[in-house]
Design an enzyme around this catalytic site. Structure first.
Site, PDB file in Angstrom:
ATOM      1  N   GLU A  40       0.817  -1.224   0.000  1.00  0.00           N
ATOM      2  CA  GLU A  40       0.000   0.000   0.000  1.00  0.00           C
ATOM      3  C   GLU A  40       0.845   1.266   0.000  1.00  0.00           C
ATOM      4  O   GLU A  40       0.483   2.262  -0.623  1.00  0.00           O
ATOM      5  CB  GLU A  40      -0.958   0.017   1.198  1.00  0.00           C
ATOM      6  CG  GLU A  40      -2.204  -0.847   1.008  1.00  0.00           C
ATOM      7  CD  GLU A  40      -1.939  -2.335   1.139  1.00  0.00           C
ATOM      8  OE1 GLU A  40      -0.859  -2.716   1.639  1.00  0.00           O
ATOM      9  OE2 GLU A  40      -2.804  -3.137   0.738  1.00  0.00           O
ATOM     10  N   HIS A  86     -12.315  -4.597   8.251  1.00  0.00           N
ATOM     11  CA  HIS A  86     -12.691  -4.531   6.832  1.00  0.00           C
ATOM     12  C   HIS A  86     -14.049  -3.856   6.637  1.00  0.00           C
ATOM     13  O   HIS A  86     -14.716  -4.083   5.642  1.00  0.00           O
ATOM     14  CB  HIS A  86     -12.754  -5.931   6.208  1.00  0.00           C
ATOM     15  CG  HIS A  86     -11.421  -6.569   5.981  1.00  0.00           C
ATOM     16  ND1 HIS A  86     -10.634  -7.023   6.998  1.00  0.00           N
ATOM     17  CD2 HIS A  86     -10.721  -6.819   4.839  1.00  0.00           C
ATOM     18  CE1 HIS A  86      -9.516  -7.543   6.513  1.00  0.00           C
ATOM     19  NE2 HIS A  86      -9.537  -7.426   5.204  1.00  0.00           N
TER      20      HIS A  86
END
Ligand SMILES: Cc1ncc(C[n+]2csc(CCOP(=O)(O)OP(=O)(O)O)c2C)c(N)n1
Ligand SMILES: [Mg+2]
Lengths: 338, 327
Positions: free
Chosen positions: B60, B129
């Site tokens: 990321e 999530h």
């Protein structure tokens, strides 16, 4: 002290004209850095500053090998690179002192020197970030089909951050035209890097993990740096991907102005001062037959340039308060609502 | 008009802009060959090729750093961070680098880039999530923050975000990907920083974002039909820039503001709206501003628990009925 075996020997000769350029860069970065230190002691430099005294050969060697339109990504310890790439000394000193004439008119400070006109794509103070951002510049050059290479510098301590590993892997997989150049000055702030690192060479010993050649060179030898950078730049431009280069060097001052560097083992500084990049290069040039008067001329001119830049920067007004309210957005403003 | 799903609208928006501007490039994990874990970018690799649609390693930091470096050297990247929770892994690039480097360098560099990410709950994925993190982003000067609620807005706002000269964090809502709606045919571009009034009423004004928009609309129907409370519903759409003009006008018109927020309570975006309304139209208010939010807790996973904490249609109805003050 860890001395790697310099694997990139000074096999080719550096051209004479390049040596003169390198010498001028070495002198300029040294004199300018010393001036910043003096100004700090006179309380004229705002905030902090991280000097690169002793690391000038990395900046000079790499800058001498780069093309004008190549990109540089620097760290909070970046004064030497900015000077070597030709930024205005008045702009650098003005930024240190928070003046309107500063490279960023006082909005960045010593840790964020940048000059878009020279493709100095800013200096970053969160360790490792510049490596990932440099990948983007490399990708962009590759995408646009230019021959531009990107050079990103970092410290030995930074090789233990995630961003270093993510960037190296991505650059290797995408064959990006990027040079990752480690200035291994043995310390990350106040901690000797060998105490907190699993391998002897924080950057080079990780090269194999990314399918790259292991390169360790004498970072105090501007010729070695220049020649290694030249080869890596040629490789990048040929589409053969990134290089990871570890330059062994030493910061002769503390981490920042607040640091007397009491953690150094006795004698270490003295040993490295004997290998000072500026004096050793001067000696080599004399041995190679350069005229001492020519070198003195460079030294005198540089002193004058830095003196003049200092006076001009001191004469520049402080950053106008209006600047605080500009340039959050591309339209020049700061509005977040209608 | 064509009917598209919210997820199809993502690909349609990116494709429209890639078609128009060769400098638009797209990168992320599993976005190319796999078409995205939410299948929101299916077909882009086939259409635009691997040079412009790039699968990245699971990195990321490298994804956002690369997007930033590409943006400052002439490209207009769209970067995907698979789940908005993962922004925490690369927050340095959002908060320190992309948002601030223009300012720090006295305007020397521009960052025309978009970070797309799947935000929000309802999928029973648990606390790592499912978060709604738009309020994290809103707290950082230098980044625009957009969160569409319909397929048409996904396409139009995404196109606007890609064309915008500033960095935009674009929050797609996971639980809306399967929803369908009319999308204008041909080129469709919305403008950032404009709220949309979806329904007008006389008693209360409800400001909502993303998945809370359809729930607020449904709640407004029930409130009108069964409880005699008629509501204006505003889709805020963009937190930065914020359309305070519409917010203030619509709040003045009813004298009562309710915010419906999926983010956890503290420093949610509704708190900023409440403060603006308080400072600028206090004397037009008939009662305090009321915030309907997820409690200040991490999100639990299982359906019973998750549904109990994220504002639902029933809870919006309940809290409005409890909070509305017609004295
Ligand atoms: C992410 C991050 N962690 C910690 C710091 C604080 N810090 C600034 S410089 C430094 C040491 C860096 O060491 P190195 O990478 O070897 O660079 P050098 O200072 O030797 O040039 C640290 C820990 C920081 N700026 N960013
Ligand atoms: Mg170091």
């Amino acid at each position: 002290m860890t001395h790697g075996s310099p694997s990139a020997a000074t096999d080719e000769l550096t051209p004479q004209a390049v040596r003169l350029r390198i010498y001028r860069m070495l002198v300029e970065t040294r004199v300018c850095e010393k001036r910043i230190s003096d100004l700090f002691l006179q309380n004229l430099v705002k905030g902090t500053s991280h000097l690169a005294l002793g690391q000038e050969a990395v900046a000079a060697g790499v800058a001498a090998a780069m093309e004008k339109d190549d990109y540089s990504f620097l760290t909070f310890r970046g004064h030497h690179h900015v000077i070597a790439r030709g930024a205005s000394m008045k702009g650098v000193l003005g930024e240190m002192m928070g003046r309107e004439c500063g490279l960023m008119a006082g909005k960045g400070g010593s840790m964020h020197l940048s000059d878009a006109k020279l493709n100095i794509m800013a200096s970053y103070a969160i360790l490792g970030s510049q490596l990932a951002i440099a990948c983007g510049a490399g990708w962009s050059a590759q995408y646009r089909g230019t021959r531009q290479a990107t050079v990103a510098f970092f410290g030995d301590g930074t090789a233990n951050l995630g961003a270093f590993h993510e960037s190296l892997n991505l650059a290797a997989v995408w064959k990006l035209p990027v040079l990752f150049i480690c200035e291994n000055n043995l310390y990350g702030e106040y901690t000797a890097t060998h105490r907190v690192t699993a391998v002897e060479h924080p950057a080079a010993d990780r090269a194999a993990g990314y399918g790259l050649e292991r390169i360790v060179i004498d970072g105090n030898d501007a010729d070695a740096v220049y020649q290694t950078a030249r080869r890596a730049l040629a490789k990048a431009r040929a589409g053969d991907g990134p290089s990871l280069i570890e330059c062994l060097t030493y910061r002769q001052s503390g981490h920042s102005r607040a640091d007397p560097a009491a953690y150094r083992p006795k004698g270490e500084l003295e040993e490295w001062l004997e290998r000072d990049p500026l004096t050793t290069y001067r000696r080599r040039m004399l041995e190679l037959g350069f005229d001492e008067a020519q070198l003195e001329q460079i030294e005198i001119e540089t002193q004058q340039t830095v003196d003049r830049a200092t006076e001009e920067a001191k004469a520049s007004p402080p950053s106008p308060v209006s600047l605080a309210f500009q340039d959050v957005w591309a339209d020049g403003g700061i509005a977040w609502r209608n | 008009m064509a009917e598209l799903s919210y997820r199809e609208a993502v690909a349609a928006g990116i494709a429209q802009e890639m078609e128009r501007d060769p400098n638009v490039v797209f990168l992320g994990e599993d976005v190319g060959e796999a078409g995205g874990v939410f299948k929101a970018t299916v077909g882009l690799l086939e259409r635009f090729g691997p040079k412009r649609v790039r699968d990245t390693p699971i990195s990321e930091e490298a994804i956002l750093g690369t997007a930033m470096g590409a943006a400052m050297t002439g490209l207009r990247p769209v970067a995907e961070i698979m789940f908005s929770d993962f922004l925490a892994v690369c927050w340095d690039y959002v908060a320190n680098q992309i948002a601030k480097t223009r300012y720090m360098t006295h305007g020397q560099f521009s960052f025309p880039l978009v970070i797309r990410t799947a935000n929000g709950g309802g999928s029973r994925f648990g606390a790592q999530h499912s978060q709604s993190v738009e309020n994290w982003a809103m707290a950082v000067p230098g980044i625009k923050v957009v969160a569409p609620s319909t397929p048409a807005d996904v396409k139009g706002l995404l196109a606007a975000a890609i064309r915008d000269p500033d960095p935009v964090l674009f929050f797609e809502h996971k639980s809306l990907y399967a929803t369908r709606g009319e999308v204008p045919a041909g080129e469709h571009v919305e403008s950032l920083g404009t709220a949309r009034i979806l329904r007008r009423g006389e008693h209360i004004t409800i400001a909502a974002l993303a998945a809370m928009v359809p729930r607020s609309l449904a709640a407004a129907e029930i409130l009108a039909r069964e409880h005699g409370i008629s509501a204006t519903v505003i889709d805020v759409r963009s937190l930065v820039p914020l359309d305070t003009r519409t917010l203030l006008e619509e709040t003045r018109a009813t004298g009562r503001l309710f915010t419906v927020e999926e983010n956890p309570r503290l420093c949610g975006w509704g708190a900023e709206l409440a403060s603006i309304v308080m400072e600028e139209c206090f004397y037009d208010l008939d009662q305090p501003v009321i915030r309907i939010t997820t409690p200040h807790i991490p999100l639990p996973s299982t359906d019973v628990l998750e549904d109990a904490v994220i504002p639902s249609v029933e809870r919006i109805v309940q809290e409005v009925r409890k909070g509305v003050d017609f004295r």
